[in-house]
Design a protein around this motif. Structure first.
Motif, PDB file in Angstrom:
ATOM      1  N   CYS A 771       0.850  -1.196   0.000  1.00 32.74           N
ATOM      2  CA  CYS A 771       0.000   0.000   0.000  1.00 32.74           C
ATOM      3  C   CYS A 771       0.880   1.239   0.000  1.00 32.74           C
ATOM      4  N   PHE A 772       0.236   2.365  -0.170  1.00 36.40           N
ATOM      5  CA  PHE A 772       0.950   3.622  -0.284  1.00 36.40           C
ATOM      6  C   PHE A 772       0.321   4.613   0.687  1.00 36.40           C
ATOM      7  N   GLY A 773       1.090   5.041   1.677  1.00 36.82           N
ATOM      8  CA  GLY A 773       0.515   5.873   2.728  1.00 36.82           C
ATOM      9  C   GLY A 773       0.981   7.311   2.651  1.00 36.82           C
ATOM     10  N   MET A 774       0.160   8.130   2.018  1.00 37.33           N
ATOM     11  CA  MET A 774       0.489   9.546   1.962  1.00 37.33           C
ATOM     12  C   MET A 774      -0.601  10.371   2.670  1.00 37.33           C
ATOM     13  N   THR A 775      -1.848  10.189   2.238  1.00 42.78           N
ATOM     14  CA  THR A 775      -2.928  11.077   2.678  1.00 42.78           C
ATOM     15  C   THR A 775      -3.183  10.979   4.187  1.00 42.78           C
ATOM     16  N   GLU A 776      -3.423  12.154   4.771  1.00 42.61           N
ATOM     17  CA  GLU A 776      -3.671  12.211   6.217  1.00 42.61           C
ATOM     18  C   GLU A 776      -4.992  12.924   6.493  1.00 42.61           C
ATOM     19  N   VAL A 779      -4.772  16.957   7.408  1.00 43.43           N
ATOM     20  CA  VAL A 779      -4.324  18.046   6.523  1.00 43.43           C
ATOM     21  C   VAL A 779      -4.845  17.852   5.104  1.00 43.43           C
ATOM     22  N   ALA A 780      -4.912  18.948   4.370  1.00 42.67           N
ATOM     23  CA  ALA A 780      -5.332  18.881   2.968  1.00 42.67           C
ATOM     24  C   ALA A 780      -4.214  18.212   2.182  1.00 42.67           C
ATOM     25  N   SER A 781      -4.408  16.960   1.872  1.00 41.45           N
ATOM     26  CA  SER A 781      -3.300  16.166   1.337  1.00 41.45           C
ATOM     27  C   SER A 781      -3.154  16.293  -0.168  1.00 41.45           C
ATOM     28  N   SER A 782      -4.099  17.008  -0.801  1.00 37.77           N
ATOM     29  CA  SER A 782      -3.891  17.225  -2.233  1.00 37.77           C
ATOM     30  C   SER A 782      -2.637  18.074  -2.427  1.00 37.77           C
ATOM     31  N   ASP A 783      -2.218  18.777  -1.388  1.00 32.76           N
ATOM     32  CA  ASP A 783      -0.938  19.481  -1.411  1.00 32.76           C
ATOM     33  C   ASP A 783      -0.003  18.678  -0.515  1.00 32.76           C
ATOM     34  N   TRP A 805      -4.893   7.988   6.157  1.00 31.16           N
ATOM     35  CA  TRP A 805      -6.150   7.349   5.779  1.00 31.16           C
ATOM     36  C   TRP A 805      -6.232   7.250   4.269  1.00 31.16           C
ATOM     37  N   TRP A 806      -7.241   6.559   3.832  1.00 31.02           N
ATOM     38  CA  TRP A 806      -7.374   6.224   2.411  1.00 31.02           C
ATOM     39  C   TRP A 806      -6.147   5.465   1.913  1.00 31.02           C
ATOM     40  N   THR A 807      -5.627   4.618   2.787  1.00 28.07           N
ATOM     41  CA  THR A 807      -4.473   3.813   2.394  1.00 28.07           C
ATOM     42  C   THR A 807      -5.009   2.558   1.691  1.00 28.07           C
ATOM     43  N   SER A 808      -5.111   2.659   0.369  1.00 29.08           N
ATOM     44  CA  SER A 808      -5.721   1.559  -0.390  1.00 29.08           C
ATOM     45  C   SER A 808      -4.861   0.322  -0.332  1.00 29.08           C
ATOM     46  N   GLY A 809      -5.499  -0.799  -0.149  1.00 30.96           N
ATOM     47  CA  GLY A 809      -4.780  -2.073  -0.168  1.00 30.96           C
ATOM     48  C   GLY A 809      -4.337  -2.538   1.199  1.00 30.96           C
ATOM     49  N   ARG A1017     -11.715  11.099  -9.520  1.00 31.85           N
ATOM     50  CA  ARG A1017     -11.658  12.557  -9.661  1.00 31.85           C
ATOM     51  C   ARG A1017     -11.031  13.189  -8.412  1.00 31.85           C
ATOM     52  N   LEU A1018     -10.780  12.321  -7.435  1.00 33.55           N
ATOM     53  CA  LEU A1018     -10.141  12.772  -6.191  1.00 33.55           C
ATOM     54  C   LEU A1018      -8.854  12.022  -5.870  1.00 33.55           C
ATOM     55  N   ALA A1019      -8.964  10.708  -5.981  1.00 34.75           N
ATOM     56  CA  ALA A1019      -7.903   9.867  -5.427  1.00 34.75           C
ATOM     57  C   ALA A1019      -6.557  10.092  -6.111  1.00 34.75           C
ATOM     58  N   ASP A1020      -6.561  10.450  -7.361  1.00 37.03           N
ATOM     59  CA  ASP A1020      -5.306  10.711  -8.065  1.00 37.03           C
ATOM     60  C   ASP A1020      -4.986  12.192  -8.066  1.00 37.03           C
ATOM     61  N   ASP A1023      -9.560  17.005  -9.240  1.00 39.30           N
ATOM     62  CA  ASP A1023      -9.634  17.655 -10.561  1.00 39.30           C
ATOM     63  C   ASP A1023      -9.034  19.053 -10.521  1.00 39.30           C
ATOM     64  N   GLU A1024      -9.408  19.779  -9.465  1.00 39.02           N
ATOM     65  CA  GLU A1024      -9.013  21.191  -9.400  1.00 39.02           C
ATOM     66  C   GLU A1024      -7.498  21.360  -9.463  1.00 39.02           C
ATOM     67  N   VAL A1025      -6.802  20.439  -8.834  1.00 36.39           N
ATOM     68  CA  VAL A1025      -5.340  20.561  -8.796  1.00 36.39           C
ATOM     69  C   VAL A1025      -4.766  20.400 -10.204  1.00 36.39           C
TER      70      VAL A1025
HETATM   71  C1  LIG Z   1     -10.975   5.600  -2.774  1.00 41.65           C
HETATM   72  C2  LIG Z   1      -9.739   6.403  -2.478  1.00 41.65           C
HETATM   73  C3  LIG Z   1      -8.541   5.760  -2.483  1.00 41.65           C
HETATM   74  C4  LIG Z   1      -7.385   6.467  -2.138  1.00 41.65           C
HETATM   75  N1  LIG Z   1      -6.178   5.803  -2.059  1.00 41.65           N
HETATM   76  C5  LIG Z   1      -5.114   6.451  -1.533  1.00 41.65           C
HETATM   77  C6  LIG Z   1      -3.918   5.731  -1.259  1.00 41.65           C
HETATM   78  O1  LIG Z   1      -3.810   4.543  -1.540  1.00 41.65           O
HETATM   79  N2  LIG Z   1      -2.909   6.401  -0.667  1.00 41.65           N
HETATM   80  C7  LIG Z   1      -3.008   7.715  -0.344  1.00 41.65           C
HETATM   81  O2  LIG Z   1      -2.041   8.258   0.193  1.00 41.65           O
HETATM   82  N3  LIG Z   1      -4.126   8.430  -0.624  1.00 41.65           N
HETATM   83  C8  LIG Z   1      -5.191   7.827  -1.186  1.00 41.65           C
HETATM   84  N4  LIG Z   1      -6.335   8.518  -1.399  1.00 41.65           N
HETATM   85  C9  LIG Z   1      -6.436   9.910  -0.994  1.00 41.65           C
HETATM   86  C10 LIG Z   1      -6.441  10.897  -2.130  1.00 41.65           C
HETATM   87  O3  LIG Z   1      -5.221  10.922  -2.773  1.00 41.65           O
HETATM   88  C11 LIG Z   1      -6.780  12.242  -1.506  1.00 41.65           C
HETATM   89  O4  LIG Z   1      -8.114  12.155  -1.078  1.00 41.65           O
HETATM   90  C12 LIG Z   1      -6.597  13.387  -2.434  1.00 41.65           C
HETATM   91  O5  LIG Z   1      -5.239  13.603  -2.694  1.00 41.65           O
HETATM   92  C13 LIG Z   1      -7.180  14.657  -1.863  1.00 41.65           C
HETATM   93  O6  LIG Z   1      -6.681  14.949  -0.612  1.00 41.65           O
HETATM   94  P1  LIG Z   1      -7.671  15.261   0.596  1.00 41.65           P
HETATM   95  O7  LIG Z   1      -8.652  14.166   0.654  1.00 41.65           O
HETATM   96  O8  LIG Z   1      -6.863  15.541   1.800  1.00 41.65           O
HETATM   97  O9  LIG Z   1      -8.420  16.541   0.096  1.00 41.65           O
HETATM   98  P2  LIG Z   1      -8.019  18.044   0.352  1.00 41.65           P
HETATM   99  O10 LIG Z   1      -6.593  18.222   0.053  1.00 41.65           O
HETATM  100  O11 LIG Z   1      -8.498  18.466   1.682  1.00 41.65           O
HETATM  101  O12 LIG Z   1      -8.845  18.749  -0.777  1.00 41.65           O
HETATM  102  C14 LIG Z   1     -10.227  18.907  -0.672  1.00 41.65           C
HETATM  103  C15 LIG Z   1     -10.743  19.611  -1.882  1.00 41.65           C
HETATM  104  O13 LIG Z   1     -10.202  20.895  -1.980  1.00 41.65           O
HETATM  105  C16 LIG Z   1     -10.250  21.299  -3.310  1.00 41.65           C
HETATM  106  N5  LIG Z   1      -8.917  21.752  -3.726  1.00 41.65           N
HETATM  107  C17 LIG Z   1      -7.735  21.276  -3.336  1.00 41.65           C
HETATM  108  N6  LIG Z   1      -6.755  21.926  -3.988  1.00 41.65           N
HETATM  109  C18 LIG Z   1      -7.341  22.818  -4.783  1.00 41.65           C
HETATM  110  C19 LIG Z   1      -6.860  23.775  -5.703  1.00 41.65           C
HETATM  111  N7  LIG Z   1      -5.552  23.911  -5.923  1.00 41.65           N
HETATM  112  N8  LIG Z   1      -7.766  24.511  -6.366  1.00 41.65           N
HETATM  113  C20 LIG Z   1      -9.097  24.366  -6.142  1.00 41.65           C
HETATM  114  N9  LIG Z   1      -9.604  23.479  -5.292  1.00 41.65           N
HETATM  115  C21 LIG Z   1      -8.736  22.726  -4.619  1.00 41.65           C
HETATM  116  C22 LIG Z   1     -10.657  20.100  -4.153  1.00 41.65           C
HETATM  117  O14 LIG Z   1     -11.999  20.166  -4.496  1.00 41.65           O
HETATM  118  C23 LIG Z   1     -10.393  18.983  -3.190  1.00 41.65           C
HETATM  119  O15 LIG Z   1     -11.165  17.861  -3.497  1.00 41.65           O
HETATM  120  C24 LIG Z   1      -7.483   7.847  -1.821  1.00 41.65           C
HETATM  121  C25 LIG Z   1      -8.715   8.480  -1.866  1.00 41.65           C
HETATM  122  C26 LIG Z   1      -9.827   7.773  -2.176  1.00 41.65           C
HETATM  123  C27 LIG Z   1     -11.148   8.452  -2.174  1.00 41.65           C
END
Ligand SMILES: Cc1cc2nc3c(=O)[nH]c(=O)nc-3n(C[C@H](O)[C@H](O)[C@H](O)COP(=O)(O)OP(=O)(O)OC[C@H]3O[C@@H](n4cnc5c(N)ncnc54)[C@H](O)[C@@H]3O)c2cc1C
Length: 1043
Positions: A771-776, A779-783, A805-809, A1017-1020, A1023-1025
């Motif tokens: 598995c791959f553990g990044m998201t927490e 914190v906003a883990s998209s960054d 969390w969201w640690t798939s696998g 549209r989120l997990a990778d 979209d917004e990013v």
């Molecule tokens: C089914 C599933 C499987 C996953 N598997 C894994 C995994 O195996 N390992 C892992 O580490 N992670 C995994 N993830 C986590 C996933 O990578 C994160 O959910 C994702 O990166 C977003 O991070 P966050 O949830 O913290 O959202 P946040 O960072 O809190 O973002 C929330 C929302 O803010 C908005 N946003 C963020 N940035 C911007 C921007 N620049 N401009 C405009 N709007 C913005 C977007 O709408 C975004 O959806 C998984 C998620 C899901 C749902």
């Protein structure tokens, strides 16, 4: 005066075997040692041997005081054992006691007041210049492996002498005043022999006094009486079996038997051709390290010369071309390149057996230690600046004006050299070095389009330069054996190679991981800057390529050294140790190559020095240069091999997987089976593996040697991945499922051999999952710079803490390892804080808190987990790539991994459309087949259009990745990451709608597929990013256009 120890020597690690001709490496003076037979040590008296006799000093002092001649020496002899002199020599008197007593003795004998208090100082003054011929002999003996001793009745080491005798010339120093016995007493000789650990008959003793020699002889020591030091050295040469003990020059030995040259004929050549005349024959010594062209120091007619010749025996025509060396050195010398004076070239083999040339022996400094110990920071900087300056001088030589137009082929240097060193490597291969295979493939695909053409030295390194004895100025560039017309940047890379070598390389100090600026040495960017400014070019293009090329060349050389060592041709165990670094060297090269941003090119072509940038902005509709291959838009456009594989994958899914799809899905729906392995799936996996349909995802780019996967390009795999998307369980059947695919690729690209053994191999075999553990959650883990988990070093472990969390696998029963992202250094730059580390899932402190659901789906048996990592201790060796390099890995991991999702989404959409077509043809509403409804038809048409559009974009992204690398393809990757899930979501949504209520149930795949498209549209990355990155590029282009 002492001469500076001077060297003209090739570093042994670069001892090349051009064209497969083997050479001696670390040749020891075996032959000479055999001839020495019994002699193991030579013992020297001081006064009268190493330094002039004190008798002359006595006489001068007598004269100064007006004493009768001989009064001092007579006093010494006649006062006997209890006299002041002998007592002083035995250490029984202090210096002042001696002065007082000896004054009395001499006054009495001379009958005149004779103040002896200044005698010792006077002797010290008189004896400060040693006998150079004896010093030479001592150095010669030592380099041949003999021990040397100083056996003296003197008081020198009490600090009275003002001259300095380097103690390091002797293994043993025995001073009478310290051991309480003096020559000719037997005991002092015995002490000396004991300290030397030799028997009397294994030693030779040189003294100017017969009485001392007699005592030594009585013990069985062989003796030489020294009246004339030069004559004594000739006698000593006989005693030690004919070793040459004259004219010592650092790193030279007696000429080994097989490299001997006829002295008389050489003398004749000097007289007749070089107009050098002397009645004494030349003294010849041989530079000892494994040069492929034997090189000699020659002293003749008061000239210090160097003679370089071809080796004896049968040679390949192009090898060991000393004529070429002479020619290029002579030519570039006229253009200001520092080259010793060239005396002459003799191509007539009848003179000394092979062609040779003679040049001046430059007196200067050669720095073998690249860190330049003992210098100030400024001095180091000056030395390196002089080195860059000299390199520019070579590269600025006008080839035509120098008459060197035919010195080599113009253009194609890189390809030629890759081929040549590859052949040489293949010929000496002892095992498969995966990194080397990868490197060779990468180099061939990344040869810079524009290759500059200058004189290339071919082996430009600090220790091939002679510096002025005191100034930071190069006075000689040596070793032109590999020179030709070629690409100058290869010289530049060679000169900086030690910045990239394995940190523990044993031959030269590696600067890897060192901040050289703290010791004054220019960093790589600084050195390149110095070079560019002097060359008048803005930058060095494709630097990664040249470094990778340099490391590849070193690997080939080291592999040759290793092969010769293990096949007994290189006698030294050191060669074997050095050779063992071949693999490490290749791994360093592959590390550079695999993380490089360079895009593949077609081939090298000629041209002038053309610096430029490697990247550049581009229009989305084209690549940054010409696309080198056409892009297949249907499976029929694939290569025959890929097409066959595609057909087999498709067939397997149709015939083997799809029929069991329902059964497998239902198995997991049973609550007891949620988190179990489905036996049917396991059976299918075994079948696919046996059929060779396994690990198809591993891109050729990361695995050119096809060691791990099928060696498919991203584009080729795209078509197969789409097929897998049509039957969602089938990815796993072929061991192509996320997140294992991305994790395996990380291990291939960045894992150490041990990490690969422990985790990659079982993952590749499908035995474990990851598995791959990044998201927490916090914190906003998209960054990803927000990630807060910590990886703290503590002794020989890292301590990992974090809430993920969201640690798939992670919930899969076979999940054994997590690639965990966390901060190792909070104070570093934002993109250098994060690291990735391998955390075994069964390590104490790893706690799975709960499975997370997606629209109610638990996605068993892999699931998505919330996981706590509390003080989890993992060994240091689990760190991936290095601390602070997490983002680098993330870039590498997410390229292919993310595009796989998009490819599968195309398949999902195709399957949904297929289901929609089927369903709408079988159901009637309001008197018509649903398929006859206009809105349904429109939905079908829209879906087809969207699928086709997205597929083309996905294929283009794959094609860009294959041809230009992930970084250049980043915009396309971002685009498809938005386009594909949105398209799939729309298409599946229409299919759901067409299915009515059934579409939302689990009786059909549609609800699950919809949820997954939404997830993506989120997990990778949301979209917004991705949209943000794409739009930023657009704005940048727009602004650029305005400028
Ligand atoms: C089914 C599933 C499987 C996953 N598997 C894994 C995994 O195996 N390992 C892992 O580490 N992670 C995994 N993830 C986590 C996933 O990578 C994160 O959910 C994702 O990166 C977003 O991070 P966050 O949830 O913290 O959202 P946040 O960072 O809190 O973002 C929330 C929302 O803010 C908005 N946003 C963020 N940035 C911007 C921007 N620049 N401009 C405009 N709007 C913005 C977007 O709408 C975004 O959806 C998984 C998620 C899901 C749902």
């Amino acid at each position: 005066m002492h001469r500076f120890p001077l060297r003209i020597v090739r570093a042994p690690y670069l001892s090349t075997s051009l064209c497969g001709v083997p050479q001696r490496v670390w040749a020891s003076a075996v032959t000479a040692q055999k001839r020495m037979k019994t002699t193991k040590a030579v013992i020297f008296d001081l006064g009268g041997v190493v330094v002039p006799s004190p008798l002359a000093a006595f006489q001068e002092y007598e004269k100064k005081l007006g004493l009768p001649r001989g009064s001092i020496s007579r006093t010494v002899v006649e006062s006997g054992d209890r006299g002041a002199w002998n007592q002083l020599e035995r250490g029984e008197l202090t210096l002042s006691e001696f002065a007082e007593k000896f004054t009395k003795e001499v006054t009495q004998r001379a009958g005149k007041e004779a103040d002896m208090s200044g005698l010792l100082g006077h002797i010290g003054e008189c004896l400060k210049t040693p006998n150079q011929s004896i010093i030479d002999a001592i150095q010669c003996l030592r380099i041949e492996g003999l021990k040397t001793a100083l056996l003296t009745n003197n008081w020198e080491w009490q600090g009275q002498g003002s001259w300095s005798m380097p103690r390091e010339l002797f293994d043993v120093v025995v001073e009478s005043s310290k051991v309480g016995t003096r020559k000719p007493e037997r005991r002092i000789y015995e002490i000396c022999l004991e300290q030397l650990a030799v028997r009397p008959e294994e030693s030779v003793f040189l003294d100017d006094l017969g009485v001392n020699l007699k005592a030594a002889k009585a013990l069985g020591i062989r003796t030489i009486k020294v009246t004339d030091p030069e004559k004594a050295v000739l006698d000593l040469e006989q005693e030690v079996g004919g070793l040459c003990l004259r004219r010592f020059v650092d790193d030279t030995t007696t000429v080994p038997e097989h490299l001997r040259i006829p002295v008389d004929r050489l003398q004749k050549y000097f007289n007749q051709q070089l107009n050098l005349h002397s009645s004494d024959p030349p003294v010849i010594r041989c530079f000892q390290h494994g040069q492929s062209n034997p090189t000699y120091y020659v002293y003749y007619a008061d000239k210090h010369l160097v003679l370089r010749k071809k080796p004896p025996g049968k040679l390949l025509p192009s090898a060991h071309a000393v004529e070429r060396e002479f020619r290029v050195m002579n030519a570039v010398r006229q253009f200001g390149v520092p080259i010793p004076k060239m005396y002459g070239l003799c191509e007539d083999s009848s003179v000394i057996g092979t062609p040779f040339y003679v040049m001046e022996y430059c007196k200067g400094r050669i720095f073998k230690e690249v860190e330049l110990p003992g210098m100030t920071n400024q001095e180091r900087r000056d030395i390196y600046t002089a080195m860059a300056d000299t390199l520019c001088k070579i590269h600025q030589v006008d080839i035509s004006k120098a008459g060197l137009d035919d010195y080599g082929k113009k253009g194609g240097y890189l390809r030629r050299n890759i081929n040549r060193w590859t052949k040489q490597y293949e010929a000496s291969k002892t095992e498969e070095i995966e990194a080397m295979n990868n490197l060779i493939d990468w180099l061939n695909r990344h040869i810079p389009e524009k290759e500059a053409i200058t004189i290339a030295h071919g082996d430009f390194r600090l220790d091939n330069l002679i510096f002025h004895p005191t100034r930071p100025e190069v006075i000689g560039v040596l070793d032109w054996e590999l020179s030709t017309i070629g690409d100058p940047i290869t010289d530049l890379a060679t000169s900086l190679m030690n910045f990239y070598m394995p940190f523990d390389f044993i031959m030269i100090k590696s600067f890897q991981g060192m901040d050289v600026s703290t010791i004054g040495i220019p960093t790589v960017p600084e050195f390149l800057d110095i070079y560019c400014r002097k060359m008048g070019i803005p930058s060095v293009p494709a630097w990664d390529f040249y470094i990778a090329f340099g490391l590849f060349r070193f690997t080939a050389i080291l592999q040759g050294v290793y092969k010769r060592a293990i096949s007994g041709q290189g006698s030294s165990p050191k060669s074997k140790m050095v050779g063992e670094f071949a693999k490490r060297m290749a791994e360093e090269g592959w590390k550079i190559a695999s993380s490089s941003d360079l895009r593949p090119t077609m081939s090298a072509t000629g041209g002038g020095l053309q610096p430029g940038s490697t990247g550049g902005r581009r229009n989305y509709s084209t690549g940054p240069g010409d696309l080198t291959t056409s892009m297949a838009v249907t499976p029929d456009g694939l290569s025959p091999r890929a097409k066959t594989l595609y057909d087999r994958v498709k067939d397997f899914i149709q015939k083997e997987v799809r029929p069991l799809e329902k059964e497998m899905l239902e198995f997991h729906r049973e609550p007891d089976n949620h988190w179990k392995v489905c036996p049917t799936l396991s059976r299918l996996k075994e079948k696919a593996k046996a059929a060779g349909l396994w690990n198809l995802f591993m891109p050729k780019e990361s695995d050119p040697g096809m060691k791990y996967g099928a060696g498919l390009s991203n584009l080729e795999y795209a078509f197969m991945c789409e097929e897998m998307g049509k039957c969602p369980l089938s990815s796993e059947v072929f061991n192509c499922q996320a997140p294992d695919t991305g994790n395996m690729e990380v291990l291939v690209r960045y894992g150490t051999e041990e990490q690969k053994r422990q985790w990659l191999t079982p993952l590749l075999n499908g035995e474990i999952k990851s598995c791959f553990g990044m998201t927490e959650p916090k914190v906003a883990s998209s960054d990803a710079t927000n990630i807060e988990s910590s990886i703290r070093r503590e002794g020989d472990h890292y301590v990992v803490n974090g809430h993920k969390w969201w640690t798939s696998g992670a919930l899969h029963p076979n999940c054994k390892v997590c690639i965990f992202m966390g901060k190792t250094d909070q104070s570093a730059a934002p993109h250098k804080q994060q690291s990735m580390i391998l955390v075994p899932m069964d390590a104490p402190g790893v706690k799975i808190i709960r499975p997370l659901s997606v629209f109610g789906y638990l996605d068993y048996p892999a699931g998505h987990a919330e996981v706590l990592f509390e003080n989890v201790r993992v060994p240091l060796g689990n760190m991936l790539l290095g601390e602070g390099r997490g983002f680098e890995i993330a870039q590498g991991r997410l390229g292919p991994g993310r595009i796989h999702h998009c490819m599968r989404l195309i398949g999902n959409a195709e399957r949904a459309l297929e289901m929609m077509l089927e369903r709408t043809q079988n159901r009637v509403a309001f008197g018509k087949q649903l398929a006859a409804q206009g809105t349904i038809q429109q939905d079908v048409a829209k879906s087809r259009i969207e699928i086709e559009q997205t597929r083309l974009l996905v294929l283009k992204a794959a094609h860009m990745m294959d041809n230009y690398g992930n970084k250049v393809a980043a915009p396309e990757i971002a685009m498809i990451k938005v386009a594909a899930p949105n398209m799939a979501q729309n298409v599946i949504d229409r299919a759901i709608q067409a299915h009515g209520g059934a579409g939302l149930s689990d009786d059909f795949l549609l609800a699950g597929m919809f949820a997954w498209a939404r997830v993506l549209r989120l997990a990778d990355g949301p979209d917004e990013v991705h949209l943000r990155s794409i739009s930023r590029l657009e704005y940048r282009k727009h602004n650029l256009a305005k400028l």
